[in-house]
Scaffold this motif. Structure first.
Motif, PDB file in Angstrom:
ATOM      1  N   SER A 128       7.590  33.166  -3.209  1.00 36.82           N
ATOM      2  CA  SER A 128       7.032  31.832  -3.473  1.00 36.82           C
ATOM      3  C   SER A 128       7.826  31.075  -4.532  1.00 36.82           C
ATOM      4  CB  SER A 128       5.564  31.947  -3.901  1.00 36.82           C
ATOM      5  OG  SER A 128       5.448  32.639  -5.131  1.00 36.82           O
ATOM      6  N   LEU A 129       8.527  31.801  -5.403  1.00 39.09           N
ATOM      7  CA  LEU A 129       9.328  31.137  -6.437  1.00 39.09           C
ATOM      8  C   LEU A 129      10.406  30.242  -5.828  1.00 39.09           C
ATOM      9  CD1 LEU A 129       9.876  33.986  -9.054  1.00 39.09           C
ATOM     10  CD2 LEU A 129       8.466  31.944  -9.329  1.00 39.09           C
ATOM     11  N   PHE A 130      10.898  30.618  -4.654  1.00 38.75           N
ATOM     12  CA  PHE A 130      12.017  29.905  -4.051  1.00 38.75           C
ATOM     13  C   PHE A 130      11.587  28.818  -3.067  1.00 38.75           C
ATOM     14  CE2 PHE A 130      13.701  34.023  -5.331  1.00 38.75           C
ATOM     15  CZ  PHE A 130      14.848  33.655  -6.002  1.00 38.75           C
TER      16      PHE A 130
ATOM     17  N   MET B  32       8.745  26.765  -3.634  1.00 37.39           N
ATOM     18  CA  MET B  32       7.932  25.733  -4.260  1.00 37.39           C
ATOM     19  C   MET B  32       8.717  24.406  -4.260  1.00 37.39           C
ATOM     20  SD  MET B  32       4.846  26.648  -5.259  1.00 37.39           S
ATOM     21  CE  MET B  32       4.704  27.422  -3.667  1.00 37.39           C
TER      22      MET B  32
ATOM     23  N   LEU C 234       9.633  22.068  -6.491  1.00 38.01           N
ATOM     24  CA  LEU C 234      10.691  21.884  -7.492  1.00 38.01           C
ATOM     25  C   LEU C 234      11.834  22.860  -7.265  1.00 38.01           C
ATOM     26  CD1 LEU C 234      11.723  20.410  -9.965  1.00 38.01           C
ATOM     27  CD2 LEU C 234      10.435  22.023 -11.393  1.00 38.01           C
ATOM     28  N   SER C 235      11.514  24.083  -6.862  1.00 40.27           N
ATOM     29  CA  SER C 235      12.553  25.077  -6.584  1.00 40.27           C
ATOM     30  C   SER C 235      13.475  24.612  -5.467  1.00 40.27           C
ATOM     31  CB  SER C 235      11.913  26.415  -6.205  1.00 40.27           C
ATOM     32  OG  SER C 235      11.133  26.919  -7.255  1.00 40.27           O
ATOM     33  N   ILE C 236      12.908  23.993  -4.448  1.00 35.64           N
ATOM     34  CA  ILE C 236      13.715  23.468  -3.343  1.00 35.64           C
ATOM     35  C   ILE C 236      14.672  22.405  -3.852  1.00 35.64           C
ATOM     36  CG2 ILE C 236      13.627  22.176  -1.172  1.00 35.64           C
ATOM     37  CD1 ILE C 236      10.951  23.571  -0.610  1.00 35.64           C
ATOM     38  N   SER C 237      14.191  21.536  -4.723  1.00 31.73           N
ATOM     39  CA  SER C 237      15.055  20.502  -5.311  1.00 31.73           C
ATOM     40  C   SER C 237      16.199  21.122  -6.090  1.00 31.73           C
ATOM     41  CB  SER C 237      14.247  19.597  -6.249  1.00 31.73           C
ATOM     42  OG  SER C 237      13.320  18.822  -5.543  1.00 31.73           O
ATOM     43  N   LEU C 238      15.899  22.101  -6.921  1.00 36.46           N
ATOM     44  CA  LEU C 238      16.929  22.750  -7.737  1.00 36.46           C
ATOM     45  C   LEU C 238      17.960  23.467  -6.876  1.00 36.46           C
ATOM     46  CD1 LEU C 238      14.725  24.188 -10.627  1.00 36.46           C
ATOM     47  CD2 LEU C 238      16.214  22.177 -10.688  1.00 36.46           C
ATOM     48  N   ILE C 239      17.494  24.083  -5.790  1.00 37.20           N
ATOM     49  CA  ILE C 239      18.425  24.762  -4.876  1.00 37.20           C
ATOM     50  C   ILE C 239      19.369  23.750  -4.229  1.00 37.20           C
ATOM     51  CG2 ILE C 239      18.572  26.036  -2.698  1.00 37.20           C
ATOM     52  CD1 ILE C 239      15.952  27.465  -3.557  1.00 37.20           C
TER      53      ILE C 239
ATOM     54  N   THR D 138       2.824  20.600  -5.646  1.00 33.95           N
ATOM     55  CA  THR D 138       3.029  22.036  -5.862  1.00 33.95           C
ATOM     56  C   THR D 138       1.758  22.813  -5.581  1.00 33.95           C
ATOM     57  OG1 THR D 138       4.703  21.584  -7.547  1.00 33.95           O
ATOM     58  CG2 THR D 138       3.725  23.785  -7.546  1.00 33.95           C
TER      59      THR D 138
END
Length: 255
Positions: free
Chosen positions: A10-12, A14, A16-21, A232
């Motif tokens: 789930s960390l990857f 979320m 915001l995580s998608i944006s950062l990736i 989120t």
């Protein structure tokens, strides 16, 4: 093991995580002079960040979750149990247990106590393990907070080892069997919680709290962190529901 796999995955996925990736890949291609790919990933990342912070988008995601069950107003005073699902806290002996609870946990507990006080000879059940705090079980903090808010200690039961909603349902089944009980949790979490508890053969009466859905949203509003938090929250519930179905099918396979 399944619990920790769920947390890691789930960390990857979320918002915001998608944006950062996406930004990470954009910067990666920028540094290796792949400018077209860099522009593509950075642009998508930027648009996605705007979208998840945009009120109408966040509101549309949370609406199906929070409008499924209404606040529990007409209370059946003969129900014997009120279960308040756990959330988060920060152990700190310098402040009261009420102040140690997260905003979500406090709203859930307050609603649970409100309902408990309208029942005849009932028990308030609080749930949750130590979690990220790793010092004190959440159920114990919630118990002490409830006592400070006027609930007699003899009327409080705890589930101190339940790590998630699935385990909360399993522990409750051992305690009360198929007897009816009032289930208190956040409005966005209630559809998934009801599905989980019913799958265990339990009989919950939904009592949602912490509503965040707004009926009228200004489409000209600027993106805000509060809307990203709402997105989120919705993602968390949709992913959690999907994960529950995986666990359910896995258990059917084992049996």
């Amino acid at each position: 093991m399944l619990f920790f796999i769920k947390k890691a995955v789930s960390l990857f996925i979320m918002p915001l995580s998608i944006s950062l990736i996406l930004f990470f890949f954009g910067l990666f291609f920028l540094f290796i002079s792949k400018y077209k790919k860099a522009k593509l990933f950075i642009s998508i990342g930027f648009v996605w960040l705007l979208l998840i912070s945009y009120a109408p988008f966040a509101n549309s995601l949370i609406k199906p979750l929070e409008t499924k069950y209404k606040s529990y107003i007409n209370i059946d005073s003969n129900i014997k149990y009120v279960l308040v699902l756990g959330n988060a806290h920060s152990t700190n002996s310098d402040i009261s247990e009420v102040s140690q609870l997260s905003n979500t946990a406090l709203k859930r507990l307050s609603e649970g106590i409100r309902i408990y006080k309208k029942l005849n000879s009932s028990k308030l059940i609080v749930s949750g393990y130590a979690g990220d705090d790793k010092l004190t079980p959440h159920a114990l903090i919630a118990k002490n907070a409830a006592i400070s808010l006027g609930v007699p200690i003899k009327d409080i039961l705890t589930q101190e080892k339940a790590k998630d909603t699935i385990e909360e349902a399993e522990y409750l089944k051992k305690s009360i069997g198929d007897e009816k009980f009032i289930l208190v949790t956040s409005a966005s979490h209630m559809p998934r919680a009801i599905k989980i508890f019913k799958s265990e053969g339990l009989n919950p009466i939904p009592a949602p709290t912490e509503f965040s859905y707004k009926e009228n949203i200004d489409y000209l509003t600027f993106p805000k962190v509060t809307y990203m938090n709402k997105t989120t929250l919705a993602f968390h519930e949709y992913i959690g529901t999907f994960w529950f179905e995986i666990v359910r099918l896995y258990r059917l396979y084992l049996n």
